[in-house]
Design an enzyme around this catalytic site. Structure first.
Site, PDB file in Angstrom:
ATOM      1  N   GLU A  43       1.136 -13.097   4.920  1.00 39.60           N
ATOM      2  CA  GLU A  43       2.079 -12.097   4.009  1.00 39.60           C
ATOM      3  C   GLU A  43       1.134 -10.937   3.585  1.00 39.60           C
ATOM      4  O   GLU A  43       0.107 -11.181   2.838  1.00 39.60           O
ATOM      5  CB  GLU A  43       2.778 -12.749   2.938  1.00 39.60           C
ATOM      6  CG  GLU A  43       3.627 -11.864   2.170  1.00 39.60           C
ATOM      7  CD  GLU A  43       4.195 -12.181   0.856  1.00 39.60           C
ATOM      8  OE1 GLU A  43       4.136 -13.373   0.586  1.00 39.60           O
ATOM      9  OE2 GLU A  43       5.401 -11.336   0.176  1.00 39.60           O
ATOM     10  N   GLU A  68      -3.134  -9.200  -1.166  1.00 35.55           N
ATOM     11  CA  GLU A  68      -2.708  -8.234  -1.985  1.00 35.55           C
ATOM     12  C   GLU A  68      -3.495  -7.224  -2.424  1.00 35.55           C
ATOM     13  O   GLU A  68      -4.785  -7.289  -2.545  1.00 35.55           O
ATOM     14  CB  GLU A  68      -2.111  -8.878  -3.334  1.00 35.55           C
ATOM     15  CG  GLU A  68      -2.023  -8.357  -4.553  1.00 35.55           C
ATOM     16  CD  GLU A  68      -0.813  -7.025  -4.246  1.00 35.55           C
ATOM     17  OE1 GLU A  68       0.387  -7.083  -3.754  1.00 35.55           O
ATOM     18  OE2 GLU A  68      -1.109  -5.875  -4.769  1.00 35.55           O
ATOM     19  N   ASP A 117       5.895  -1.062  -0.477  1.00 35.78           N
ATOM     20  CA  ASP A 117       6.418   0.148  -0.970  1.00 35.78           C
ATOM     21  C   ASP A 117       6.966   1.265  -0.124  1.00 35.78           C
ATOM     22  O   ASP A 117       6.363   1.173   1.004  1.00 35.78           O
ATOM     23  CB  ASP A 117       4.638   0.831  -1.336  1.00 35.78           C
ATOM     24  CG  ASP A 117       3.979  -0.119  -2.439  1.00 35.78           C
ATOM     25  OD1 ASP A 117       4.584  -0.853  -3.049  1.00 35.78           O
ATOM     26  OD2 ASP A 117       2.820   0.191  -2.840  1.00 35.78           O
ATOM     27  N   GLU A 186       9.696 -12.081  -5.983  1.00 37.41           N
ATOM     28  CA  GLU A 186       9.997 -11.479  -7.254  1.00 37.41           C
ATOM     29  C   GLU A 186      11.119 -10.479  -7.131  1.00 37.41           C
ATOM     30  O   GLU A 186      12.074 -10.301  -7.787  1.00 37.41           O
ATOM     31  CB  GLU A 186       8.990 -11.384  -8.011  1.00 37.41           C
ATOM     32  CG  GLU A 186       7.911 -12.328  -8.501  1.00 37.41           C
ATOM     33  CD  GLU A 186       6.954 -12.993  -7.566  1.00 37.41           C
ATOM     34  OE1 GLU A 186       6.873 -12.414  -6.271  1.00 37.41           O
ATOM     35  OE2 GLU A 186       6.222 -13.737  -7.817  1.00 37.41           O
TER      36      GLU A 186
HETATM   37  N1  SAH Z   1       5.925  -8.735  -1.874  1.00 34.26           N
HETATM   38  C1  SAH Z   1       6.325  -8.660  -3.323  1.00 34.26           C
HETATM   39  C2  SAH Z   1       5.560  -7.506  -3.931  1.00 34.26           C
HETATM   40  C3  SAH Z   1       6.519  -6.254  -3.331  1.00 34.26           C
HETATM   41  S1  SAH Z   1       5.854  -4.863  -4.126  1.00 34.26           S
HETATM   42  C4  SAH Z   1       7.607  -9.034  -3.664  1.00 34.26           C
HETATM   43  O1  SAH Z   1       8.606  -9.022  -3.051  1.00 34.26           O
HETATM   44  O2  SAH Z   1       8.181  -9.453  -5.072  1.00 34.26           O
HETATM   45  C5  SAH Z   1       4.582  -4.363  -2.824  1.00 34.26           C
HETATM   46  C6  SAH Z   1       3.193  -5.059  -3.155  1.00 34.26           C
HETATM   47  O3  SAH Z   1       2.440  -4.506  -1.871  1.00 34.26           O
HETATM   48  C7  SAH Z   1       2.590  -4.464  -4.264  1.00 34.26           C
HETATM   49  O4  SAH Z   1       1.915  -5.796  -4.932  1.00 34.26           O
HETATM   50  C8  SAH Z   1       1.556  -3.585  -3.408  1.00 34.26           C
HETATM   51  O5  SAH Z   1       0.179  -3.558  -4.426  1.00 34.26           O
HETATM   52  C9  SAH Z   1       1.226  -4.280  -2.330  1.00 34.26           C
HETATM   53  N2  SAH Z   1       0.674  -3.422  -1.409  1.00 34.26           N
HETATM   54  C10 SAH Z   1       0.756  -2.151  -1.352  1.00 34.26           C
HETATM   55  N3  SAH Z   1       0.197  -1.484  -0.127  1.00 34.26           N
HETATM   56  C11 SAH Z   1      -0.744  -2.511   0.170  1.00 34.26           C
HETATM   57  C12 SAH Z   1      -1.773  -2.323   1.145  1.00 34.26           C
HETATM   58  N4  SAH Z   1      -1.971  -1.545   1.847  1.00 34.26           N
HETATM   59  N5  SAH Z   1      -2.420  -3.538   1.328  1.00 34.26           N
HETATM   60  C13 SAH Z   1      -2.364  -4.598   0.348  1.00 34.26           C
HETATM   61  N6  SAH Z   1      -1.072  -4.895  -0.290  1.00 34.26           N
HETATM   62  C14 SAH Z   1      -0.282  -3.733  -0.535  1.00 34.26           C
END
Ligand code: SAH
Length: 207
Positions: A43, A68, A117, A186
């Site tokens: 993930e 993450e 994002d 979340e």
């Molecule tokens: N999957 C979680 C968080 C969603 S927010 C949920 O659904 O609750 C998106 C997450 O992706 C954030 O925690 C952000 O820090 C992470 N993220 C964004 N770009 C990323 C990247 N290039 N590499 C790793 N993580 C990333």
């Protein structure tokens, strides 16, 4: 204050037995960290970890790795894990996925992108985790077939991702514009509580 907070998080996450401090050194060899050679599901952007923790508990015969980018977010996950019995089939990495092909080599069986994002501005679209830039990177991390499951609340990101997958040669296995998942993230729980539909797509591509 913020800097200090982040600095602490970057140290503290490595106190967790789940977080791998030198991910580059495991490239091609991730299964050596687990007790067996089972499939590895990944993930990217796992946030606070509810989804990957639930999956790891429900499927002990699959090995899970969560990536993450931000230590301060990952720390919330490791704090949750501290209160739980050890989960043998789970490892975590604090890493920016734009270099994901530096840490995995033909060893991932499935990739989850949950509520990534949205990067709404056109000039930032290549930063989306479903952009061609990332799809190229993913090609070298998958073992046999490329399998990606994506969930989002965001219509623009969803439509863009479906088009991006198709353009890159992925087939749509399943698509759902009002998805009720067994295991929720979340963000997913938050959006559902606001009455927002969750969009889901499952895509595949042969090597
Ligand atoms: N999957 C979680 C968080 C969603 S927010 C949920 O659904 O609750 C998106 C997450 O992706 C954030 O925690 C952000 O820090 C992470 N993220 C964004 N770009 C990323 C990247 N290039 N590499 C790793 N993580 C990333």
């Amino acid at each position: 204050m913020r800097l200090k907070h982040i600095k602490d998080a970057e140290t503290k996450i490595y106190e967790s037995e789940y977080v791998i401090s030198e991910p580059l050194s495991y490239k091609g060899n991730w299964n050596s960290l687990f007790q067996n050679n089972n499939d590895i599901f990944l993930e990217i952007g796992m946030g606070k970890g509810d989804f990957i923790i639930s999956l790891a508990l429900a499927n002990p015969n699959i090995n899970y790795i969560g990536v993450e980018k931000y230590a301060s977010v990952l720390l919330i996950c490791t704090n949750k894990l501290k209160l739980m019995d050890k989960i043998q089939n789970l490892q975590l990495i604090c890493f920016d996925a734009k270099y994901i092909d530096d840490i995995f080599d033909k060893e991932i069986s499935r990739l989850y992108l949950n509520f990534s994002d949205p990067w709404p501005k056109n000039r930032h679209h290549s930063r989306r985790l479903s952009s061609e830039f990332f799809l190229k990177k993913y090609d070298s991390i998958f073992k046999n077939k490329n399998l990606i499951e994506l969930k989002t609340d965001n219509d623009d990101l969803f439509n863009y991702s479906v088009e991006s997958f198709k353009k890159y040669g992925y087939d749509i296995e399943k698509i759902d514009y009002n998805y009720d998942a067994l295991y929720k993230t979340e963000y997913e729980k938050k959006f559902i509580s606001k009455g927002i539909n969750i969009k889901y797509v499952f895509v595949s591509k042969n090597k």
